[in-house]
Every structure is written in structure tokens, then in C-alpha cells.
Design an enzyme around this catalytic site. Sequence first.
Site, short mmCIF file in Angstrom:
data_model
loop_
_atom_site.label_atom_id
_atom_site.label_comp_id
_atom_site.label_asym_id
_atom_site.label_seq_id
_atom_site.Cartn_x
_atom_site.Cartn_y
_atom_site.Cartn_z
N GLU A 1 0.91 -1.09 -0.09
CA GLU A 1 0.04 -0.03 0.11
C GLU A 1 0.93 1.35 -0.01
OE1 GLU A 1 -2.31 -3.21 1.95
OE2 GLU A 1 -0.35 -2.38 2.15
N CYS B 1 0.94 3.07 5.94
CA CYS B 1 0.50 2.86 4.87
C CYS B 1 -0.98 3.89 4.54
CB CYS B 1 0.03 1.53 4.54
SG CYS B 1 1.52 0.33 4.66
#
EC number: 3.5.4.-
Length: 374
Positions: free
Chosen positions: A94, A133
Site C-alpha cells: 500500500e 500505509c
Amino acid sequence: MEPLYEEILTQGGTIVKPYYWLSLSLGCTNCPYHIRTGEEARVPYTEFHQTFGFPWSTYPQTKHLTFYELRSSSKNLIQKGLASNCTGSHNHPEAMLFEKNGYLDAVIFHNSNIRHIILYSNNSPCNEAKHCCISKMYNFLMNYPEVTLSVFFSQLYHTEKQFPTSAWNRKALQSLASLWPQVTLSPICGGLWHAILEKFVSNISGSTVPQPFIAGRILADRYNTYEINSIIAAKPYFTDGLLSRQKENQNREAWAAFEKHPLGSAAPAQRQPTRGQDPRTPAVLMLVSNRDLPPIHVGSTPQKPRTVVRHLNMLQLSSFKVKDVKKPPSGRPVEEVEVMKESARSQKANKKNRSQWKKQTLVIKPRICRLLER
């Protein structure tokens, strides 16, 4: 926009090399091409099984893998791909996709038709200091308010209390979920598993997709559903029918042990189903609105209608008291009727006086009903 990656065209898709990875990491097998698109995004079934824990339940592992789809406003597929973590630089997928001026930022900059981003990850996104993330995803969505994000995961990452960063990750998930309806967080379950297999796993077709679900996988999906709802303070508006009543009763003990121990700590080869229990429990995903469910009684158990049996004692004749039949009951009228009865001697009287009638008064008393006294 300064590019931070190099995209190389292949026969099945593209492989992407970020520029800041100037040297290969000897401890990472995916370096430097951690982002792949098109048919290059497919992985072997063995890798998918070990990473996502399908069809078995999840077990501890350190690899992170994220499949993604980019779709237009009409839900048409524009691009599909995958992103893997780097064990050398300790980057999560991510973070690579959503970083500022990163890959997705550049793709949307060159294709303004992208309106939906769908992620299928083996772990839920985190916000730990080395990765951030969720912070990168949050900032990305702030820059593109017209783009929606749907995140599907097979297990929660570092949200249990035994992890020092659990409180931080749970708070970050709440912040990301607060962007609803732009953002949705859901576990992978039911038929979505088969859709991922067909799109992102090599040598898989509709006929070769494993149909039955293992009981451990079903329990893990149910656990993820209620756990993510408790984290983001969302009420589950739908009830899933992943287990039939019979199988659910058989797996009560397994569910109790599942809550106390880590998910699927044993490898698939170490699992042995108990006798008399089918290890392949089919999963049927049913969405039932709460409005269609029967009312649930809260508190004391509702009273059932009682059956009342009345016992009647047979009356005995000896217990009856009969009143004097000579006395008519009070209030009952006595009717007197005068009739003319021919006398037995009328024949003799007729001889003397042709005919003679004698008046006799006959009193007719009505029948007296026997009054029964209890």
C-alpha cells in the site's frame, strides 16, 4: 510531475521498477519489480495459498501481497495488477501504490477516467512508523475526492492486543473508515474468493476453482467480519449464512477454541478432520436484511400459551335432594282445567233421563323438575 518509477512493457503486461531502488536487495526475491500489471499480475496457486490462507484458514507469515483493479465510473476495468512488499527495504504494497507522486498518482494523472480503486490484500493496511500505509492512502484520497477506494483483506494486521502497535493501527483504520462512502473496508469471503482466483491466479478457470470451503476458513472470515465492525464502530446490517444450522452446531467447540488460539496455527498437512465431520463445509453467502428477520425477544422468555384441563366430577344420585313433589315450586302457576267426563253410570241415567253429565274438576299439575343442589 517527476516520475519515481520505470515501467517496462512485457508480453503479458508491465513490470514497474521504482527509481529510488538503485540497487537490488539480496534478501528480497521480488526486487526490483514489486508492481506488475495485466497478466504479469498472476501468481501461482501455491503462492496464493501460502499468502492468503485459502482454502485453509490463515496462519502467521510475513509476506504482504495486494492485488488491485482500476475501474471507470461505469465499472469497466482499466487496469489490474499486483504489488508485493520488499523484505529488504521493509516497504508494504500500500505504501508503494499510494505514496505521493507514486505509481497510482501517476496512473490517474495520465488517465482521468479512473474512478474506483479496489484492493484485495492478504493483510489489512497498517499505519506503523516504518510504513505509514493508511496515512498515504488517506492523503491520496484527499487529493482525489472523486475516486472511491474499496479494501478487501483476508486477515487483520497487528490489531490484536499482544502487538504494541495495535492501538495505533486500530485508530488509523477508524480514520480511514470515516471517509465512508468514499472508502469501504471488508473481509474477503464467500464467492469473492473464487473471483480473485480467476483474475489473479495462474492456471485457474471456473471448472478448476476449488468449490468447497474448509471450516477453518469460514470461521476466520466470520471473525474478520465482526472484528473489523468492532474496530470501525460499524453495525453489521446484514447477516451471512455461511454455515447451515447443522454444521454450526457441530463447530461450536471449534469456534470456542478458535477465539482462544491464533488463526490456523497448523499447516494444511498437519490438519486432520475428526471422524464423523465433513472437513469440506460448503459456504453459501446470503445477505438478509434485518427488516426481513423475525423479531427477537429481548429479556425474559415470552410466555407460551398454557393448556388448561378442567376436571369434571360425575354427579352422584345420592347427593341429589329432591323437594316434595306434592308442593309445586314457588313461582310456578297452577293451571286448573274443567273437563266434562262421562260417568260410568251414564248409561243407566240415560235410560231414566236420556243423558246426564257430571261435572268433575280435574286439577292438572305441571311436572316438577327435580332441583339439584350441589
